[in-house]
Design a protein around this motif. Structure first.
Motif, PDB file in Angstrom:
ATOM      1  N   LEU A   1       0.827  -1.203   0.000  1.00 22.46           N
ATOM      2  CA  LEU A   1       0.000   0.000   0.000  1.00 22.46           C
ATOM      3  C   LEU A   1       0.862   1.254   0.000  1.00 22.46           C
ATOM      4  O   LEU A   1       2.043   1.220   0.386  1.00 22.46           O
ATOM      5  N   ARG A   2       0.277   2.346  -0.437  1.00 23.00           N
ATOM      6  CA  ARG A   2       0.957   3.625  -0.345  1.00 23.00           C
ATOM      7  C   ARG A   2       1.351   3.839   1.113  1.00 23.00           C
ATOM      8  O   ARG A   2       0.589   3.551   2.012  1.00 23.00           O
ATOM      9  N   GLY A   3       2.545   4.258   1.356  1.00 26.34           N
ATOM     10  CA  GLY A   3       3.034   4.389   2.723  1.00 26.34           C
ATOM     11  C   GLY A   3       3.864   3.192   3.159  1.00 26.34           C
ATOM     12  O   GLY A   3       4.445   3.193   4.231  1.00 26.34           O
ATOM     13  N   GLY A   4       3.872   2.121   2.343  1.00 25.52           N
ATOM     14  CA  GLY A   4       4.760   1.008   2.612  1.00 25.52           C
ATOM     15  C   GLY A   4       4.212  -0.122   3.453  1.00 25.52           C
ATOM     16  O   GLY A   4       4.959  -1.010   3.849  1.00 25.52           O
ATOM     17  N   ARG A   5       2.942  -0.147   3.711  1.00 29.41           N
ATOM     18  CA  ARG A   5       2.360  -1.246   4.477  1.00 29.41           C
ATOM     19  C   ARG A   5       2.207  -2.466   3.566  1.00 29.41           C
ATOM     20  O   ARG A   5       1.723  -2.351   2.440  1.00 29.41           O
ATOM     21  N   LEU A   6       2.623  -3.655   4.046  1.00 29.56           N
ATOM     22  CA  LEU A   6       2.523  -4.882   3.280  1.00 29.56           C
ATOM     23  C   LEU A   6       1.368  -5.723   3.796  1.00 29.56           C
ATOM     24  O   LEU A   6       1.299  -6.011   4.989  1.00 29.56           O
ATOM     25  N   LEU A   7       0.483  -6.128   2.897  1.00 33.17           N
ATOM     26  CA  LEU A   7      -0.637  -6.984   3.248  1.00 33.17           C
ATOM     27  C   LEU A   7      -0.472  -8.333   2.570  1.00 33.17           C
ATOM     28  O   LEU A   7       0.055  -8.421   1.462  1.00 33.17           O
ATOM     29  N   ALA A   8      -0.931  -9.396   3.242  1.00 35.36           N
ATOM     30  CA  ALA A   8      -0.868 -10.750   2.696  1.00 35.36           C
ATOM     31  C   ALA A   8      -2.212 -11.431   2.903  1.00 35.36           C
ATOM     32  O   ALA A   8      -2.876 -11.214   3.915  1.00 35.36           O
ATOM     33  N   PHE A   9      -2.601 -12.276   1.927  1.00 36.29           N
ATOM     34  CA  PHE A   9      -3.842 -13.022   2.078  1.00 36.29           C
ATOM     35  C   PHE A   9      -3.822 -14.248   1.187  1.00 36.29           C
ATOM     36  O   PHE A   9      -3.024 -14.356   0.263  1.00 36.29           O
ATOM     37  N   GLY A  10      -4.692 -15.204   1.531  1.00 36.25           N
ATOM     38  CA  GLY A  10      -4.759 -16.467   0.808  1.00 36.25           C
ATOM     39  C   GLY A  10      -4.305 -17.617   1.687  1.00 36.25           C
ATOM     40  O   GLY A  10      -4.457 -17.588   2.905  1.00 36.25           O
ATOM     41  N   CYS A  11      -3.715 -18.637   1.059  1.00 33.84           N
ATOM     42  CA  CYS A  11      -3.237 -19.824   1.768  1.00 33.84           C
ATOM     43  C   CYS A  11      -2.043 -19.467   2.654  1.00 33.84           C
ATOM     44  O   CYS A  11      -1.094 -18.836   2.205  1.00 33.84           O
ATOM     45  N   GLY A  12      -2.091 -19.895   3.898  1.00 36.01           N
ATOM     46  CA  GLY A  12      -1.017 -19.595   4.842  1.00 36.01           C
ATOM     47  C   GLY A  12      -0.051 -20.743   5.072  1.00 36.01           C
ATOM     48  O   GLY A  12       0.876 -20.629   5.870  1.00 36.01           O
ATOM     49  N   GLU A  13      -0.261 -21.861   4.373  1.00 33.62           N
ATOM     50  CA  GLU A  13       0.584 -23.039   4.554  1.00 33.62           C
ATOM     51  C   GLU A  13       2.067 -22.703   4.393  1.00 33.62           C
ATOM     52  O   GLU A  13       2.450 -21.912   3.539  1.00 33.62           O
ATOM     53  N   ALA A  14       2.894 -23.276   5.244  1.00 33.35           N
ATOM     54  CA  ALA A  14       4.356 -23.101   5.256  1.00 33.35           C
ATOM     55  C   ALA A  14       4.778 -21.675   5.591  1.00 33.35           C
ATOM     56  O   ALA A  14       5.916 -21.302   5.356  1.00 33.35           O
ATOM     57  N   GLY A  15       3.873 -20.873   6.136  1.00 33.12           N
ATOM     58  CA  GLY A  15       4.234 -19.526   6.556  1.00 33.12           C
ATOM     59  C   GLY A  15       4.378 -18.521   5.448  1.00 33.12           C
ATOM     60  O   GLY A  15       4.900 -17.424   5.647  1.00 33.12           O
ATOM     61  N   ARG A  16       3.904 -18.836   4.258  1.00 29.68           N
ATOM     62  CA  ARG A  16       4.097 -17.972   3.082  1.00 29.68           C
ATOM     63  C   ARG A  16       3.507 -16.578   3.214  1.00 29.68           C
ATOM     64  O   ARG A  16       3.860 -15.688   2.456  1.00 29.68           O
ATOM     65  N   LEU A  17       2.609 -16.363   4.201  1.00 30.71           N
ATOM     66  CA  LEU A  17       2.043 -15.032   4.414  1.00 30.71           C
ATOM     67  C   LEU A  17       2.890 -14.176   5.344  1.00 30.71           C
ATOM     68  O   LEU A  17       2.694 -12.961   5.419  1.00 30.71           O
ATOM     69  N   GLY A  18       3.808 -14.797   6.084  1.00 29.69           N
ATOM     70  CA  GLY A  18       4.675 -14.043   6.983  1.00 29.69           C
ATOM     71  C   GLY A  18       3.987 -13.500   8.209  1.00 29.69           C
ATOM     72  O   GLY A  18       4.465 -12.555   8.826  1.00 29.69           O
ATOM     73  N   LEU A  19       2.875 -14.123   8.602  1.00 35.87           N
ATOM     74  CA  LEU A  19       2.064 -13.600   9.700  1.00 35.87           C
ATOM     75  C   LEU A  19       2.275 -14.338  11.017  1.00 35.87           C
ATOM     76  O   LEU A  19       1.535 -14.128  11.972  1.00 35.87           O
ATOM     77  N   GLY A  20       3.281 -15.206  11.088  1.00 31.82           N
ATOM     78  CA  GLY A  20       3.602 -15.866  12.343  1.00 31.82           C
ATOM     79  C   GLY A  20       2.934 -17.200  12.559  1.00 31.82           C
ATOM     80  O   GLY A  20       3.115 -17.816  13.607  1.00 31.82           O
ATOM     81  N   ASP A  21       2.135 -17.641  11.598  1.00 37.45           N
ATOM     82  CA  ASP A  21       1.469 -18.931  11.711  1.00 37.45           C
ATOM     83  C   ASP A  21       1.251 -19.487  10.304  1.00 37.45           C
ATOM     84  O   ASP A  21       1.801 -18.964   9.339  1.00 37.45           O
TER      85      ASP A  21
END
Length: 137
Positions: A10-30
């Motif tokens: 996003l503008r301002g540098g915020r990174l968002l992730a969504f979808g399948c979280g298997e193997a930690g690919r979203l980087g959200l800690g789970d």
């Protein structure tokens, strides 16, 4: 996006992730799936990001590269610290939080890209860095 996940800067540098979280690919800690976008905890502004097969890369405005997800083929470019890892459903270690790729600390990334099991980073001087599976040359 990746095979089953997506990233958005996003503008301002915020990174968002969504979808399948298997193997930690979203980087959200789970490894949970996220049907709606969630903020990746990087603590600094992101300039660009790429989603691969089961891994992701993010480059910050300050020139640092982070990787997360499945690194079995070396596609993360880093051996993640223990506190950032978990066991995947397939029984291998994966990186569930963004881990800094120290080997790229001095390159000032201009672009990042991910394939199924490999990653590419273009440095400010035009040099190309690749890491991960080398199955097809």
């Amino acid at each position: 996006g990746g095979w089953s996940h997506s990233l958005a800067v996003l503008r301002g540098g915020r990174l968002l992730a969504f979808g399948c979280g298997e193997a930690g690919r979203l980087g959200l800690g789970d490894q949970r799936d996220r049907p709606t976008p969630s903020a990746v905890p990087l603590g600094e502004a992101v300039a660009m990001a790429a989603a691969g097969g089961a891994h992701s890369l993010a480059a910050t405005a300050g020139g640092r590269v982070y990787a997360f997800g499945d690194g079995r083929q070396g596609q993360l470019g880093v051996e993640p610290p223990d506190h950032a890892t978990a066991m995947s459903a397939a029984g291998h270690r994966c990186c569930v939080f963004p881990a800094r790729v120290e080997a790229l600390a001095a390159i000032s990334p201009r672009a990042v890209a991910c394939g199924g099991d490999f990653s590419l980073v273009v440095a400010h001087d035009g040099s190309l860095y690749s890491f991960g599976a080398n199955s097809f040359g």
